[in-house]
Write a protein that holds these residues in place. Structure first.
Motif, short mmCIF file in Angstrom:
data_model
loop_
_atom_site.label_atom_id
_atom_site.label_comp_id
_atom_site.label_asym_id
_atom_site.label_seq_id
_atom_site.Cartn_x
_atom_site.Cartn_y
_atom_site.Cartn_z
N LYS A 2 0.83 -1.19 0.00
CA LYS A 2 0.00 0.00 0.00
C LYS A 2 0.88 1.25 0.00
O LYS A 2 1.73 1.42 0.87
CB LYS A 2 -0.91 -0.01 1.23
CG LYS A 2 -1.97 1.07 1.27
CD LYS A 2 -2.84 0.85 2.50
CE LYS A 2 -3.89 1.93 2.66
NZ LYS A 2 -4.69 1.75 3.88
N LEU A 4 1.16 5.58 -0.33
CA LEU A 4 0.53 6.89 -0.31
C LEU A 4 1.32 7.79 -1.26
O LEU A 4 2.53 7.96 -1.10
CB LEU A 4 0.52 7.49 1.09
CG LEU A 4 -0.19 8.85 1.24
CD1 LEU A 4 -0.82 8.99 2.62
CD2 LEU A 4 0.75 10.04 0.98
N GLU A 28 -3.02 4.98 -2.99
CA GLU A 28 -3.99 5.99 -2.60
C GLU A 28 -3.33 7.34 -2.83
O GLU A 28 -2.30 7.65 -2.23
CB GLU A 28 -4.41 5.81 -1.14
CG GLU A 28 -5.19 4.51 -0.93
CD GLU A 28 -5.76 4.39 0.47
OE1 GLU A 28 -5.56 5.33 1.29
OE2 GLU A 28 -6.39 3.36 0.75
N SER A 29 -3.90 8.14 -3.73
CA SER A 29 -3.25 9.37 -4.15
C SER A 29 -3.99 10.60 -3.64
O SER A 29 -5.21 10.60 -3.50
CB SER A 29 -3.14 9.42 -5.68
OG SER A 29 -4.42 9.41 -6.27
N ALA A 36 -3.59 14.28 2.86
CA ALA A 36 -2.59 13.22 3.00
C ALA A 36 -2.14 13.10 4.46
O ALA A 36 -1.96 12.00 4.99
CB ALA A 36 -1.41 13.49 2.09
N LYS A 39 -4.06 10.92 6.70
CA LYS A 39 -4.12 9.50 6.34
C LYS A 39 -2.84 8.73 6.61
O LYS A 39 -2.79 7.53 6.35
CB LYS A 39 -4.46 9.38 4.84
CG LYS A 39 -5.85 9.87 4.47
CD LYS A 39 -6.92 8.94 5.01
CE LYS A 39 -8.31 9.35 4.55
NZ LYS A 39 -9.35 8.40 5.01
N ILE A 40 -1.81 9.38 7.13
CA ILE A 40 -0.51 8.70 7.18
C ILE A 40 -0.47 7.52 8.14
O ILE A 40 0.46 6.72 8.07
CB ILE A 40 0.63 9.69 7.51
CG1 ILE A 40 0.42 10.32 8.89
CG2 ILE A 40 0.76 10.74 6.43
CD1 ILE A 40 1.57 11.23 9.31
N GLU A 42 -2.61 5.07 8.11
CA GLU A 42 -3.50 4.05 7.57
C GLU A 42 -2.77 2.82 7.03
O GLU A 42 -3.24 2.17 6.11
CB GLU A 42 -4.37 4.66 6.46
CG GLU A 42 -5.29 5.77 6.92
CD GLU A 42 -6.38 5.28 7.87
OE1 GLU A 42 -6.93 4.21 7.61
OE2 GLU A 42 -6.64 5.97 8.88
N TYR A 44 0.41 2.31 5.52
CA TYR A 44 1.15 2.35 4.25
C TYR A 44 2.53 1.71 4.40
O TYR A 44 3.15 1.80 5.45
CB TYR A 44 1.29 3.79 3.75
CG TYR A 44 -0.03 4.45 3.45
CD1 TYR A 44 -0.69 4.20 2.25
CD2 TYR A 44 -0.63 5.28 4.39
CE1 TYR A 44 -1.91 4.79 1.98
CE2 TYR A 44 -1.86 5.87 4.12
CZ TYR A 44 -2.50 5.62 2.92
OH TYR A 44 -3.71 6.19 2.67
N PHE A 47 5.80 5.86 1.21
CA PHE A 47 5.26 7.19 0.98
C PHE A 47 6.03 7.87 -0.15
O PHE A 47 7.27 7.83 -0.17
CB PHE A 47 5.39 8.05 2.24
CG PHE A 47 4.56 7.58 3.41
CD1 PHE A 47 3.27 8.04 3.59
CD2 PHE A 47 5.09 6.68 4.32
CE1 PHE A 47 2.51 7.60 4.66
CE2 PHE A 47 4.33 6.23 5.40
CZ PHE A 47 3.03 6.70 5.56
#
Length: 214
Positions: A2, A4, A28-29, A36, A39-40, A42, A44, A47
Motif C-alpha cells: 500500500k 501513499l 492511494e493518491s 494526506a 491519512k498517514i 492508515e 502504508y 510514501f
C-alpha cells in the motif's frame, strides 16, 4: 503493498497512480497535503511525497511520518534544486530524492529498491499478527476488527516495539493531539489487552507502556 502518493499536479498524479497500479501496487493518491496528513497512519508501506503542495507541505508530512515510523521508506519528488531543501529532506529522514521532471521508470526502480520491505501482515509472535490492509488483529486464528483508536494504538506499538511509549505520545498519536484523560488512555489499553489475550502490553509505572514482542 500500500502506497501513499502526494502530488498536486493532477496529470502527473494520475500518470504515476496508473503506472503503479499496473504493477499491482495499492495506491492511494492525494493532491492536498492536509488530506494526506490525515491519512498517514492508515498502514502504508511506502510514501511518495511532493514538497510544494497545498495546505501542508511534504517536508512537514515527512516530519510527522518520522515521529511514528522509523523504517517505512519515504521518497521525495520535487522540482526544487535548492540544496537547503534537499538537505532538509534527508535531515528529516527521507530515503531518496527524485528531481522533476523524471521518467516514471526511475520512480518504479526506487520503489522496488526501497519499499518492498514490509508485508501487510506484521507478526508479533508465531500465532498473532496485525493485518494493515483489513485493520484486523488475528490471534490464534481468531479475527477481531479494530476501532479507529484501537488501530492507531496498535499501529503505534508496532512501530515502536520493545520501546517505552509515554502517555503523552499515545495522546498525541491516538487522539491526534487533543487532550484526553489518563483514565481514557488506560481504558483503551484495557480493551486492547483483552483483544490480545497475551501480555504483550506491559505497564511502565508513571510513564506509559511497552509492547514486548519476540
Amino acid at each position: 503493498m500500500k502506497i501513499l502518493l502526494l502530488e498536486d499536479n493532477q496529470k502527473l498524479n494520475e500518470i504515476i497512480t496508473k503506472r503503479l497500479k499496473l504493477k499491482n501496487y495499492n495506491v492511494e493518491s492525494f493532491t492536498d497535503g492536509a488530506l494526506a496528513y490525515e491519512k498517514i497512519t492508515e498502514g502504508y508501506s511506502c510514501f511518495i511525497l511532493d514538497i510544494n503542495v497545498p495546505n501542508i507541505d511534504g517536508i512537514n508530512i515527512l516530519k510527522k511520518i518520522r515521529e511514528y515510523y522509523e523504517v517505512i521508506p519515504v521518497i521525495i519528488i520535487s522540482a526544487s534544486v535548492e540544496l537547503d531543501m534537499i538537505k532538509q529532506s534527508y535531515d528529516f529522514g527521507c530515503n531518496d530524492y527524485l528531481k522533476k521532471p523524471f521518467f516514471i521508470d526511475e520512480l518504479e526502480i526506487k520503489i522496488e529498491k526501497l519499499c518492498n520491505i514490509q508485508d501487510n501482515k506484521i507478526f508479533f509472535d508465531e500465532n498473532s499478527f496485525f493485518d494493515f490492509k483489513s485493520a484486523t488483529l488475528v490471534i490464534n486464528n481468531q479475527e477481531t476488527r479494530l476501532t479507529k483508536k484501537e488501530k492507531l494504538l496498535i499501529n503505534l506499538f508496532l512501530s515502536k516495539k520493545n520501546q517505552v511509549i509515554t502517555y503523552e505520545t499515545i495522546e498525541n498519536y491516538v487522539w491526534e493531539g487533543n487532550f484526553v484523560s489518563l483514565e481514557s488512555i488506560r481504558s483503551l489499553i484495557r480493551r486492547v489487552r483483552k483483544i490480545l489475550i497475551k501480555e504483550f502490553i506491559q505497564t511502565v509505572i508513571d510513564t506509559g507502556y511497552i509492547f514486548k514482542t519476540i
